[in-house]
Design a protein around this motif. Structure first.
Motif, PDB file in Angstrom:
ATOM      1  N   UNK A  41       0.832  -1.199   0.000  1.00 50.15           N
ATOM      2  CA  UNK A  41       0.000   0.000   0.000  1.00 50.15           C
ATOM      3  C   UNK A  41       0.873   1.259   0.000  1.00 50.15           C
ATOM      4  N   UNK A  42       1.912   1.272   0.849  1.00 52.85           N
ATOM      5  CA  UNK A  42       2.790   2.438   0.950  1.00 52.85           C
ATOM      6  C   UNK A  42       3.505   2.710  -0.369  1.00 52.85           C
ATOM      7  N   UNK A  43       3.994   1.655  -1.016  1.00 48.54           N
ATOM      8  CA  UNK A  43       4.698   1.829  -2.289  1.00 48.54           C
ATOM      9  C   UNK A  43       3.766   2.396  -3.353  1.00 48.54           C
ATOM     10  N   UNK A  44       2.515   1.917  -3.375  1.00 45.62           N
ATOM     11  CA  UNK A  44       1.557   2.407  -4.371  1.00 45.62           C
ATOM     12  C   UNK A  44       1.132   3.847  -4.063  1.00 45.62           C
ATOM     13  N   UNK A  45       0.846   4.135  -2.797  1.00 47.65           N
ATOM     14  CA  UNK A  45       0.394   5.476  -2.407  1.00 47.65           C
ATOM     15  C   UNK A  45       1.456   6.526  -2.689  1.00 47.65           C
ATOM     16  N   UNK A  46       2.726   6.169  -2.503  1.00 49.21           N
ATOM     17  CA  UNK A  46       3.824   7.124  -2.699  1.00 49.21           C
ATOM     18  C   UNK A  46       3.956   7.545  -4.155  1.00 49.21           C
ATOM     19  N   UNK A  47       3.438   6.737  -5.080  1.00 53.85           N
ATOM     20  CA  UNK A  47       3.548   7.048  -6.504  1.00 53.85           C
ATOM     21  C   UNK A  47       2.358   7.849  -7.022  1.00 53.85           C
ATOM     22  N   UNK A  48       1.317   8.016  -6.194  1.00 48.76           N
ATOM     23  CA  UNK A  48       0.108   8.717  -6.629  1.00 48.76           C
ATOM     24  C   UNK A  48       0.254  10.228  -6.424  1.00 48.76           C
ATOM     25  N   UNK A  49      -0.066  11.010  -7.439  1.00 48.49           N
ATOM     26  CA  UNK A  49      -0.154  12.469  -7.309  1.00 48.49           C
ATOM     27  C   UNK A  49       1.112  13.082  -6.706  1.00 48.49           C
ATOM     28  N   UNK A  50       2.255  12.765  -7.298  1.00 46.16           N
ATOM     29  CA  UNK A  50       3.521  13.297  -6.792  1.00 46.16           C
ATOM     30  C   UNK A  50       3.799  14.712  -7.297  1.00 46.16           C
ATOM     31  N   UNK A  51       3.003  15.177  -8.243  1.00 51.05           N
ATOM     32  CA  UNK A  51       3.227  16.502  -8.813  1.00 51.05           C
ATOM     33  C   UNK A  51       2.656  17.587  -7.897  1.00 51.05           C
ATOM     34  N   UNK A  52       3.242  18.765  -7.982  1.00 51.21           N
ATOM     35  CA  UNK A  52       2.711  19.948  -7.304  1.00 51.21           C
ATOM     36  C   UNK A  52       2.582  19.762  -5.789  1.00 51.21           C
ATOM     37  N   UNK A  53       3.602  19.167  -5.196  1.00 55.61           N
ATOM     38  CA  UNK A  53       3.562  18.943  -3.758  1.00 55.61           C
ATOM     39  C   UNK A  53       3.575  20.244  -2.953  1.00 55.61           C
ATOM     40  N   UNK A  54       4.034  21.329  -3.548  1.00 54.42           N
ATOM     41  CA  UNK A  54       4.172  22.580  -2.795  1.00 54.42           C
ATOM     42  C   UNK A  54       2.832  23.165  -2.361  1.00 54.42           C
ATOM     43  N   UNK A  55       1.721  22.765  -2.983  1.00 52.17           N
ATOM     44  CA  UNK A  55       0.422  23.348  -2.625  1.00 52.17           C
ATOM     45  C   UNK A  55      -0.108  22.810  -1.294  1.00 52.17           C
ATOM     46  N   UNK A  56       0.469  21.715  -0.800  1.00 48.40           N
ATOM     47  CA  UNK A  56      -0.098  21.073   0.386  1.00 48.40           C
ATOM     48  C   UNK A  56       0.152  21.865   1.666  1.00 48.40           C
ATOM     49  N   UNK A  57       1.165  22.696   1.697  1.00 50.55           N
ATOM     50  CA  UNK A  57       1.369  23.571   2.855  1.00 50.55           C
ATOM     51  C   UNK A  57       0.177  24.502   3.027  1.00 50.55           C
ATOM     52  N   UNK A  58      -0.363  24.987   1.899  1.00 50.25           N
ATOM     53  CA  UNK A  58      -1.545  25.853   1.947  1.00 50.25           C
ATOM     54  C   UNK A  58      -2.761  25.094   2.463  1.00 50.25           C
ATOM     55  N   UNK A  59      -2.885  23.834   2.064  1.00 48.94           N
ATOM     56  CA  UNK A  59      -4.036  23.037   2.492  1.00 48.94           C
ATOM     57  C   UNK A  59      -3.998  22.761   4.001  1.00 48.94           C
ATOM     58  N   UNK A  60      -2.808  22.523   4.519  1.00 50.89           N
ATOM     59  CA  UNK A  60      -2.671  22.310   5.959  1.00 50.89           C
ATOM     60  C   UNK A  60      -2.998  23.594   6.719  1.00 50.89           C
ATOM     61  N   UNK A  61      -2.540  24.730   6.199  1.00 55.22           N
ATOM     62  CA  UNK A  61      -2.866  26.014   6.834  1.00 55.22           C
ATOM     63  C   UNK A  61      -4.374  26.269   6.803  1.00 55.22           C
ATOM     64  N   UNK A  62      -5.001  25.981   5.668  1.00 57.43           N
ATOM     65  CA  UNK A  62      -6.445  26.179   5.543  1.00 57.43           C
ATOM     66  C   UNK A  62      -7.227  25.267   6.481  1.00 57.43           C
ATOM     67  N   UNK A  63      -6.642  24.134   6.851  1.00 57.45           N
ATOM     68  CA  UNK A  63      -7.288  23.213   7.783  1.00 57.45           C
ATOM     69  C   UNK A  63      -7.169  23.688   9.232  1.00 57.45           C
TER      70      UNK A  63
END
Length: 354
Positions: A314-336
Motif C-alpha cells: 500500500x505504501x509503495x503504491x500510495x507514494x507514486x500517486x499524485x507526486x506533482x505539485x507537492x508545494x500546494x499542500x502547505x496551503x491546504x494544511x494552513x487552511x485546515x
C-alpha cells in the motif's frame, strides 16, 4: 509544539520556562535558552520504586514551583497521573493550571495501573482549572464524559511555510545521500513502544522484496534505539536504511521522501503527521491515529491487523500517486487550521486573560 508556539509569541508578554523530571541534556535545550526560557529540574530518576518516583516527583515539583512563584502552569500530559504536577502547582500558589491531553491510550494495560489512572481522573478538578486536548480521541481518553463539555481543543499547529515542499532541496538531499530517483519512504519519532518501530522494520523488509530501489529514512532516538538498530542489522536492512538520530533539518528530509509511515499503537494527534502532509507526502497512518489527522487527500489509514506485506504494498503504491505539485499542500494544511501562528495567537490571548 510548545517551542514552536514560543517562537511566535510576543516574549515581552508571554514566555515559557520548562519543568523536567531528569537532570540531563534535553532535546532543543539550546533553543529554550535562545528564547529566554529556563530549564527547571525536579529530578525523580534516582528513586528506587515506581511509587517513590511518583511522590518524589510531586514534592520536588512543589518545591521548584514555589521557588519560582509560577503563575500559570501548562502541563502537556501523556497520561492522567500527570495531574500530580497540577496538584503541586495548585499548592504552590499558581493561579491557573492547564491540563493538556496529548495521548489517546495508556502505555500499560495492567489492572492496577488502569485503576490508578482512573483514580487520578477523579482528582482533575482539584489539580487543574482548564482542560485542553489536541484531538477528540485524546480529549475523550483523558477527560472522559464527566469533563467533556469543559475541554478546549487546541490544534497542534506547525510553521506551514517552513515545511512547504521545495524541489531544489529534494534534489540536494538526494544527491547528498546518493539515492538518485529511488523510492524513499520514512518515519520520524521517538524510539519507543508507542511508535511501533519493530513493525516498521518488518514493513521495510517487505518493501525490499517488492522493489530493490527503495530507501528508508528513520529519524529519532530513544530507549529502543539499540535494539532496533540490531534488529535492522539482523534483517539485512542497514545497507538501505538511513538512521538520523537527531536533526534540525526535518523539512529537508521530508522533501527528500516520497512517502511517510506512522504505524503507532496510539497517538493524540501526531505533529509529525501534520508536518509530513504540509510537505505533500503520502502519509500512511495506523487506524489507532485519530481521523482528525487527515488534513489532505494524501492521508491514508491502515489497520494494524494488516500484515507488513500489505502495509508495504500500500505504501509503495500510495507514494507514486499524485507526486506533482507537492508545494500546494502547505496551503491546504494552513487552511485546515494547523498554522502555528494561529495556535500561538490564540494561546497568547488565553494566557493574558488569566
Amino acid at each position: 509544539m510548545i517551542l514552536a508556539v514560543c517562537g511566535q509569541l510576543d516574549r515581552e508578554k508571554v514566555n515559557f520556562d520548562y519543568l523536567v523530571y531528569r537532570d540531563e541534556e534535553e532535546f532543543w535545550e539550546e533553543q529554550v535558552r535562545a528564547f529566554g526560557g529556563k530549564k527547571l529540574v525536579a529530578d525523580n530518576t534516582r528513586a528506587g520504586s515506581q511509587a517513590s518516583r511518583f511522590f518524589l516527583k510531586f514534592f520536588r515539583a512543589l518545591g521548584v514551583l514555589k521557588k519560582e512563584k509560577a503563575r500559570v502552569v501548562h502541563i502537556n500530559a501523556p497520561a492522567p497521573y500527570d495531574c500530580l504536577v497540577g496538584a503541586a502547582a495548585r499548592l504552590a500558589g499558581a493561579r491557573a493550571v492547564i491540563l493538556h491531553a496529548h495521548n489517546s491510550r495508556l502505555k500499560k494495560s495492567g489492572v492496577r495501573y488502569r485503576l490508578f489512572q482512573d483514580l487520578c481522573r477523579l482528582c482533575f478538578p482539584l489539580c487543574g482549572n482548564y482542560y485542553f486536548a489536541c484531538s477528540d480521541l485524546a480529549g475523550e481518553f483523558f477527560f472522559g464524559k464527566r469533563l467533556r463539555d469543559r475541554v478546549r481543543y487546541v490544534k497542534n499547529g506547525i510553521d506551514t511555510e517552513k515545511f512547504r515542499f521545495d524541489e531544489a532541496v529534494r534534489l540536494e538531499m538526494r544527491e547528498r545521500y546518493q539515492v538518485g530517483d529511488s523510492l524513499v519512504l520514512g518515519s520520524i519519532g521517538r524510539f519507543c513502544e508507542q511508535k511501533n518501530q519493530r513493525f516498521l522494520l518488518e514493513i521495510f523488509a517487505e518493501l525490499l522484496k517488492i522493489r530493490s530501489d527503495v530507501w528508508f529514512v528513520l529519524i529519532g532516538q530513544g530507549e529502543l534505539e539499540g535494539e532496533l538498530m540490531r534488529l535492522a542489522d539482523t534483517q539485512g536492512l542497514q545497507a538501505r536504511l538511513l538512521h538520523i538520530a537527531s536533526t534540525d533539518r526535518v523539512p529537508d528530509y521530508l522533501c527528500m521522501m516520497d512517502g511517510f509511515l506512522l504505524p503507532s499503537l496510539y497517538e493524540g494527534l501526531p505533529v509529525v503527521g501534520v508536518e509530513a502532509q504540509a510537505a505533500g507526502l503520502a502519509c500512511i497512518f495506523s487506524d489507532s491515529v485519530t481521523r482528525e489527522a487527515s488534513l489532505t487527500d494524501r492521508a491514508y489509514f491502515l489497520s494494524l491487523g494488516h500484515s507488513a506485506d500489505e502495509w508495504a504494498r500500500f505504501a509503495a503504491a500510495a507514494a507514486e500517486i499524485d507526486k506533482e505539485n507537492r508545494s500546494v499542500y502547505a496551503d491546504r494544511v494552513r487552511e485546515a487550521g494547523y498554522e502555528i501562528k494561529d495556535t500561538a495567537k490564540w494561546l497568547q490571548e488565553f494566557y493574558l486573560k488569566l
